[in-house]
Design a protein around this motif. Structure first.
Motif, PDB file in Angstrom:
ATOM      1  N   ILE A   3     -17.478 -63.254  42.445  1.00  0.00           N
ATOM      2  CA  ILE A   3     -17.415 -64.147  43.601  1.00  0.00           C
ATOM      3  C   ILE A   3     -16.891 -63.325  44.759  1.00  0.00           C
ATOM      4  CG2 ILE A   3     -16.408 -66.236  44.562  1.00  0.00           C
ATOM      5  CD1 ILE A   3     -16.377 -67.363  41.699  1.00  0.00           C
ATOM      6  N   LEU A   4     -17.711 -63.214  45.785  1.00  0.00           N
ATOM      7  CA  LEU A   4     -17.441 -62.335  46.920  1.00  0.00           C
ATOM      8  C   LEU A   4     -17.430 -63.113  48.227  1.00  0.00           C
ATOM      9  CD1 LEU A   4     -19.997 -59.578  45.870  1.00  0.00           C
ATOM     10  CD2 LEU A   4     -17.526 -59.549  45.479  1.00  0.00           C
ATOM     11  N   PRO A   5     -16.728 -62.604  49.240  1.00  0.00           N
ATOM     12  CA  PRO A   5     -16.778 -63.253  50.547  1.00  0.00           C
ATOM     13  C   PRO A   5     -18.209 -63.304  51.075  1.00  0.00           C
ATOM     14  CG  PRO A   5     -15.032 -61.608  50.485  1.00  0.00           C
ATOM     15  CD  PRO A   5     -15.838 -61.432  49.239  1.00  0.00           C
ATOM     16  N   TYR A   6     -18.516 -64.361  51.782  1.00  0.00           N
ATOM     17  CA  TYR A   6     -19.827 -64.531  52.391  1.00  0.00           C
ATOM     18  C   TYR A   6     -20.134 -63.371  53.328  1.00  0.00           C
ATOM     19  CZ  TYR A   6     -23.356 -66.372  55.600  1.00  0.00           C
ATOM     20  OH  TYR A   6     -24.470 -66.543  56.390  1.00  0.00           O
ATOM     21  N   ASP A   7     -21.350 -62.920  53.302  1.00  0.00           N
ATOM     22  CA  ASP A   7     -21.858 -61.898  54.212  1.00  0.00           C
ATOM     23  C   ASP A   7     -23.085 -62.485  54.894  1.00  0.00           C
ATOM     24  OD1 ASP A   7     -23.755 -59.697  54.972  1.00  0.00           O
ATOM     25  OD2 ASP A   7     -22.073 -58.457  54.305  1.00  0.00           O
ATOM     26  N   LYS A   8     -23.108 -62.400  56.229  1.00  0.00           N
ATOM     27  CA  LYS A   8     -24.193 -63.055  56.972  1.00  0.00           C
ATOM     28  C   LYS A   8     -25.573 -62.507  56.633  1.00  0.00           C
ATOM     29  CE  LYS A   8     -23.606 -60.205  61.086  1.00  0.00           C
ATOM     30  NZ  LYS A   8     -23.312 -60.192  62.511  1.00  0.00           N
ATOM     31  N   SER A   9     -25.645 -61.367  55.993  1.00  0.00           N
ATOM     32  CA  SER A   9     -26.954 -60.848  55.582  1.00  0.00           C
ATOM     33  C   SER A   9     -27.582 -61.732  54.496  1.00  0.00           C
ATOM     34  CB  SER A   9     -26.841 -59.404  55.087  1.00  0.00           C
ATOM     35  OG  SER A   9     -26.097 -59.333  53.886  1.00  0.00           O
ATOM     36  N   VAL A  65     -16.377 -69.239  53.069  1.00  0.00           N
ATOM     37  CA  VAL A  65     -17.554 -69.364  52.208  1.00  0.00           C
ATOM     38  C   VAL A  65     -17.587 -68.143  51.292  1.00  0.00           C
ATOM     39  CG1 VAL A  65     -20.081 -69.512  52.135  1.00  0.00           C
ATOM     40  CG2 VAL A  65     -18.826 -70.666  53.968  1.00  0.00           C
ATOM     41  N   TRP A  66     -17.895 -68.378  50.018  1.00  0.00           N
ATOM     42  CA  TRP A  66     -17.951 -67.302  49.037  1.00  0.00           C
ATOM     43  C   TRP A  66     -19.245 -67.400  48.241  1.00  0.00           C
ATOM     44  CZ3 TRP A  66     -13.881 -70.280  50.335  1.00  0.00           C
ATOM     45  CH2 TRP A  66     -12.788 -69.615  50.919  1.00  0.00           C
ATOM     46  N   LEU A  67     -19.721 -66.248  47.809  1.00  0.00           N
ATOM     47  CA  LEU A  67     -20.995 -66.141  47.095  1.00  0.00           C
ATOM     48  C   LEU A  67     -20.764 -65.745  45.647  1.00  0.00           C
ATOM     49  CD1 LEU A  67     -22.904 -64.003  49.762  1.00  0.00           C
ATOM     50  CD2 LEU A  67     -22.747 -66.510  49.629  1.00  0.00           C
ATOM     51  N   ALA A  68     -21.458 -66.392  44.740  1.00  0.00           N
ATOM     52  CA  ALA A  68     -21.474 -65.975  43.334  1.00  0.00           C
ATOM     53  C   ALA A  68     -22.656 -65.025  43.190  1.00  0.00           C
ATOM     54  CB  ALA A  68     -21.642 -67.179  42.417  1.00  0.00           C
ATOM     55  N   MET A  69     -22.370 -63.783  42.831  1.00  0.00           N
ATOM     56  CA  MET A  69     -23.394 -62.739  42.765  1.00  0.00           C
ATOM     57  C   MET A  69     -23.429 -62.109  41.380  1.00  0.00           C
ATOM     58  SD  MET A  69     -24.515 -62.681  45.958  1.00  0.00           S
ATOM     59  CE  MET A  69     -25.504 -61.197  45.894  1.00  0.00           C
ATOM     60  N   GLU A  70     -24.621 -61.703  40.978  1.00  0.00           N
ATOM     61  CA  GLU A  70     -24.790 -60.955  39.739  1.00  0.00           C
ATOM     62  C   GLU A  70     -25.943 -59.987  39.951  1.00  0.00           C
ATOM     63  OE1 GLU A  70     -24.314 -62.553  35.443  1.00  0.00           O
ATOM     64  OE2 GLU A  70     -26.431 -62.809  35.985  1.00  0.00           O
ATOM     65  N   ASN A  71     -25.652 -58.695  39.892  1.00  0.00           N
ATOM     66  CA  ASN A  71     -26.681 -57.669  40.104  1.00  0.00           C
ATOM     67  C   ASN A  71     -27.450 -57.893  41.403  1.00  0.00           C
ATOM     68  OD1 ASN A  71     -26.021 -56.505  37.589  1.00  0.00           O
ATOM     69  ND2 ASN A  71     -27.389 -57.923  36.551  1.00  0.00           N
ATOM     70  N   ASP A  72     -26.723 -58.132  42.478  1.00  0.00           N
ATOM     71  CA  ASP A  72     -27.294 -58.363  43.811  1.00  0.00           C
ATOM     72  C   ASP A  72     -28.157 -59.621  43.905  1.00  0.00           C
ATOM     73  OD1 ASP A  72     -26.043 -56.129  44.987  1.00  0.00           O
ATOM     74  OD2 ASP A  72     -27.649 -54.810  44.274  1.00  0.00           O
ATOM     75  N   VAL A  73     -28.037 -60.531  42.950  1.00  0.00           N
ATOM     76  CA  VAL A  73     -28.755 -61.797  42.979  1.00  0.00           C
ATOM     77  C   VAL A  73     -27.766 -62.908  43.320  1.00  0.00           C
ATOM     78  CG1 VAL A  73     -30.067 -63.474  41.606  1.00  0.00           C
ATOM     79  CG2 VAL A  73     -30.457 -61.020  41.302  1.00  0.00           C
ATOM     80  N   LEU A  74     -28.105 -63.718  44.316  1.00  0.00           N
ATOM     81  CA  LEU A  74     -27.277 -64.851  44.707  1.00  0.00           C
ATOM     82  C   LEU A  74     -27.468 -65.977  43.697  1.00  0.00           C
ATOM     83  CD1 LEU A  74     -25.422 -66.262  46.794  1.00  0.00           C
ATOM     84  CD2 LEU A  74     -27.534 -66.992  47.957  1.00  0.00           C
ATOM     85  N   LEU A  75     -26.392 -66.351  43.016  1.00  0.00           N
ATOM     86  CA  LEU A  75     -26.444 -67.399  42.005  1.00  0.00           C
ATOM     87  C   LEU A  75     -26.012 -68.749  42.555  1.00  0.00           C
ATOM     88  CD1 LEU A  75     -24.661 -65.468  39.103  1.00  0.00           C
ATOM     89  CD2 LEU A  75     -27.111 -65.532  39.634  1.00  0.00           C
ATOM     90  N   GLY A  76     -25.100 -68.712  43.519  1.00  0.00           N
ATOM     91  CA  GLY A  76     -24.564 -69.940  44.099  1.00  0.00           C
ATOM     92  C   GLY A  76     -23.563 -69.590  45.176  1.00  0.00           C
ATOM     93  N   PHE A  77     -22.990 -70.622  45.771  1.00  0.00           N
ATOM     94  CA  PHE A  77     -21.973 -70.396  46.799  1.00  0.00           C
ATOM     95  C   PHE A  77     -21.087 -71.625  46.911  1.00  0.00           C
ATOM     96  CE2 PHE A  77     -25.208 -72.638  49.064  1.00  0.00           C
ATOM     97  CZ  PHE A  77     -24.580 -73.310  50.100  1.00  0.00           C
ATOM     98  N   ALA A 113     -12.539 -71.971  44.621  1.00  0.00           N
ATOM     99  CA  ALA A 113     -12.146 -72.716  45.823  1.00  0.00           C
ATOM    100  C   ALA A 113     -10.785 -73.378  45.630  1.00  0.00           C
ATOM    101  CB  ALA A 113     -13.214 -73.753  46.161  1.00  0.00           C
ATOM    102  N   GLU A 114     -10.549 -73.928  44.453  1.00  0.00           N
ATOM    103  CA  GLU A 114      -9.261 -74.549  44.179  1.00  0.00           C
ATOM    104  C   GLU A 114      -8.126 -73.530  44.282  1.00  0.00           C
ATOM    105  OE1 GLU A 114      -9.791 -76.259  40.323  1.00  0.00           O
ATOM    106  OE2 GLU A 114     -11.097 -77.868  41.078  1.00  0.00           O
ATOM    107  N   SER A 115      -8.327 -72.335  43.765  1.00  0.00           N
ATOM    108  CA  SER A 115      -7.297 -71.285  43.854  1.00  0.00           C
ATOM    109  C   SER A 115      -7.038 -70.896  45.300  1.00  0.00           C
ATOM    110  CB  SER A 115      -7.719 -70.057  43.050  1.00  0.00           C
ATOM    111  OG  SER A 115      -7.711 -70.336  41.685  1.00  0.00           O
ATOM    112  N   TYR A 116      -8.108 -70.759  46.076  1.00  0.00           N
ATOM    113  CA  TYR A 116      -7.962 -70.448  47.502  1.00  0.00           C
ATOM    114  C   TYR A 116      -7.123 -71.517  48.192  1.00  0.00           C
ATOM    115  CZ  TYR A 116      -9.343 -70.292  52.434  1.00  0.00           C
ATOM    116  OH  TYR A 116      -9.335 -70.279  53.803  1.00  0.00           O
TER     117      TYR A 116
END
Length: 159
Positions: A3-9, A65-77, A113-116
């Motif tokens: 889970i990574l910070p959102y990137d506008k790309s 906003v945070w992104l769930a990523m796996e091998n450069d694939v967006l799984l969710g946010f 999100a709850e931890s944040y």
């Protein structure tokens, strides 16, 4: 998965994922709510409204906003907001790609999100959804994670 910070790309991918994830929801919503309500909320169709709303949300709150990523694939946010006046945080948006649902990604995003929110000193967290049949899976998911529903009555009248 990370889970990574959102990137506008990833903006276009986030919006596309949202549309894919909510595509099965809106036909049920349309069937469950009064037609005048549906047509006023989504006069040009739900896709246009969702694309606009989600785009505006992630553009105005990129640090929450945070992104769930796996091998450069967006799984969710997931998105979150802090409401210090209520000592509350809010999960403002959450979506998982239909291709990756039922793998615990939504649960992980919600926990993140709850931890944040907790780390910001808040004492409770809120997530909001709709009471129609299309949103039933979301309600069940939140309840399975310990969320308690606060019944709210929202009334509409056609003018």
């Amino acid at each position: 998965m990370k889970i990574l910070p959102y990137d506008k790309s990833y903006r276009d991918q986030v919006i596309a994922l949202t549309l894919d994830a909510w595509r099965p929801v809106f036909p049920k919503t349309k069937a469950d709510v009064p037609l005048f309500v549906y047509e006023n909320f989504w006069p040009q169709g739900w896709e246009i409204r969702q694309e606009t709303d989600v785009g505006a949300h992630i553009d105005s709150n990129p640090g929450e906003v945070w992104l769930a990523m796996e091998n450069d694939v967006l799984l969710g946010f997931v998105g979150a907001a802090i409401h210090p006046e209520d000592r509350m945080g809010e999960v403002t948006i959450i979506a998982v790609s239909p291709d990756h649902q039922q793998r615990g990604i939504g649960k992980a995003l919600l926990a993140f999100a709850e931890s944040y929110i907790k780390d910001k000193g808040m004492k409770m967290v809120m997530v909001e959804t709709v009471g129609d049949s299309g949103h039933e899976p979301a309600r069940k998911a939140y309840e399975s994670q310990g969320y308690v529903q606060w019944p709210v009555a929202r009334y509409f009248k056609e003018l």
